[in-house]
Design a protein around this motif. Structure first.
Motif, short mmCIF file in Angstrom:
data_model
loop_
_atom_site.label_atom_id
_atom_site.label_comp_id
_atom_site.label_asym_id
_atom_site.label_seq_id
_atom_site.Cartn_x
_atom_site.Cartn_y
_atom_site.Cartn_z
N SER A 22 0.43 -0.88 -0.28
CA SER A 22 0.01 -0.06 -0.04
C SER A 22 0.61 1.30 0.13
N ASN A 23 0.91 2.01 -1.32
CA ASN A 23 1.58 2.95 -0.89
C ASN A 23 0.81 4.36 0.13
N ALA A 24 -0.10 4.50 0.11
CA ALA A 24 -0.95 5.54 0.92
C ALA A 24 -0.45 4.85 2.14
N GLU A 25 -0.97 3.72 2.75
CA GLU A 25 -0.53 3.65 4.01
C GLU A 25 0.95 3.28 4.50
N LEU A 67 -0.78 -5.86 1.80
CA LEU A 67 -2.04 -5.52 2.15
C LEU A 67 -2.44 -7.05 1.67
N HIS A 125 -8.34 3.21 8.85
CA HIS A 125 -9.38 3.80 8.10
C HIS A 125 -10.74 4.30 8.76
#
Lengths: 258, 184
Positions: free
Chosen positions: A107-110, A114, A187
């Motif tokens: 996951s690049n965002a978090e 995953l 989230h």
């Protein structure tokens, strides 16, 4: 994650850019090995109880487990501190490149590893390539399999149907699963923070294991925020990252002998 | 053996039999596909068009959409709040089940129309707060009576919109196209 190779030493030294986003610190000196984190994790993430027979085959499903080791020869045996082991959410994870269907992306965002359950075809290659042995495979549909249900008054009773966490997918047979750092809580916290028009505050939420720990041995938070508790703890002297020499860039720091 | 069957099939009667057989298979398939596209029968034939044309906001009856993951279906007390003041409630045959349900205090068993596919976590709040209108996904409700699902919710539909709404903002694009944003 793209990492500049020039910034890494021979032993895979930790560089600022490779620090990641979410991280965890586990203090082994105050861990009592009570297994509360293991139970809390199973409750939070709908992890199946596999039963006696499958446990005998080594098919137990735990996203976090307490490892115990011994030092010395028989009469002089000394136990080393309990070592909770969970997915280290490696920056350069050995499990990721081996998946033939890209079911375990990064996951690049978090900055987490995953597991996409509907893409997984169950080759178990990732689990075999994980140096921490923290991935678990669903060998059966434990929650609906009538051949493995408990019987009460002749009727099949399936384990904890009424207490599934609706925020987490219930995995079916033939997929791999692993610790997500309670991404559903991440989230939810981000969603609440955004609806109130602010950033996520350090300590606002935590993972199920950290929440359940009676000794507060587990700390979870943002490691890239240098004000946060987890970041300050992880930079303490005596902080160890496991199998760092494999250049996996783990996000979990263990404190021992402090 | 095969030659005898073939000889029988190419005579006029055989050709008619082949035609009937083909038609039967085709119409069964067409019926099957058609039945998946129909809206489910509801306990009350709820006319969305009349309610929307009476300028009732979507969020009045489905307030969950602005607050949390599920939009929610209103309880009969909410229907009754307006309908007990209306004359038509006493006379209309279509509203008889509502009256009965309120009097006997039994919940109305609405049938869900729009389903989120498995393995996906969806949050209405983030989409409403992000400026999406209800009709972008659920269609124009001023034209439907019993609720129907005009949109197949597959990953392509979601991702198209995610990429479009991210625009040139790279950070937003990374967040909106990340697997872990929806699948966990």
């Amino acid at each position: 994650m793209k990492t500049d190779l020039n910034m890494m030493g021979a032993k895979g030294a930790i560089v600022e850019e490779a620090e990641g986003k979410w991280g965890m610190v586990i203090d082994q000196d105050i861990c009592t090995g009570c297994q509360a984190c293991v139970a809390a994790c199973a409750m939070e993430n709908n992890i199946s109880f596999v039963g006696e027979e499958d446990a005998g085959y080594g098919r137990t499903q735990h996203w976090i487990r307490i490892e115990r080791f011994w030092e010395g020869e028989y009469p002089e045996v000394k136990m080393t501190p309990n070592q909770p082991m969970l997915c280290q959410q490696c920056g350069q994870a050995p499990c990721e490149p081996v998946c033939p269907v890209f079911a375990t992306p990064h996951s690049n965002a978090e900055q987490l590893n995953l597991q996409v359950y509907n893409r997984c075809v169950g080759t178990r290659y990732c689990a075999n390539n994980c140096p921490y042995q923290v991935r678990s495979f669903n060998w059966r549909d434990y929650h609906i399999d009538r051949f493995h249900a408990n019987k009460v008054d002749g009727k099949s009773v399936y384990s904890f149907h009424n207490q599934f966490n609706p925020d987490v997918t219930v995995r079916r047979r033939g997929v791999m699963e692993k610790c997500t750092f309670c991404i559903q809580r991440i989230h939810k916290a981000q969603d609440t923070a955004k609806s109130e028009g602010r950033e996520v505050v350090d300590g606002e939420f935590t993972t199920a294991c950290a929440q359940a720990c009676p000794a507060n041995a587990i700390t979870f938070g943002r490691v890239d925020d240098h004000e946060s508790l987890v970041s300050q703890l992880s930079h303490q002297k005596g902080g160890v990252k496991h199998l760092e020499e494999l250049n996996t860039l783990p996000r979990v720091t263990y404190l021992k002998g402090g | 053996m095969i030659k005898r069957i073939f000889d029988w099939l190419i005579q006029p009667l055989g050709l008619i039999a082949v035609g009937i057989g083909f038609l039967a298979v085709f119409s069964l398939a067409a019926y099957g596909i058609n039945s998946t596209q129909l809206a489910p029968t509801q306990p009350i034939e709820f006319p969305h068009d009349k309610h929307v044309n009476a300028s009732i906001q979507c969020l009045y009856c489905h307030p969950g959409a602005a607050k949390g993951p599920a939009a929610g279906i209103p309880a009969q007390s909410k229907c009754w709040g307006c309908h007990q003041q209306m004359e038509i409630t006493e006379t209309s045959e279509l509203l008889a089940p509502l009256k009965e349900a309120v009097e006997s205090n039994t919940p109305i068993k609405w049938v869900p129309v729009v389903m989120v596919p498995d393995f996906v976590q969806f949050n209405h709040r983030a989409h409403v707060a992000g400026g999406q209108n209800c009709e972008n996904c659920h269609g124009d409700m001023t034209k439907v009576t019993v609720a129907e699902n005009p949109q197949v919710f597959n990953m392509g539909f979601c991702l198209n919109c995610h990429i479009k709404s991210a625009g040139d903002d790279h950070e937003k694009l990374v967040k909106l196209t990340d697997c872990g944003t929806c699948h966990y």
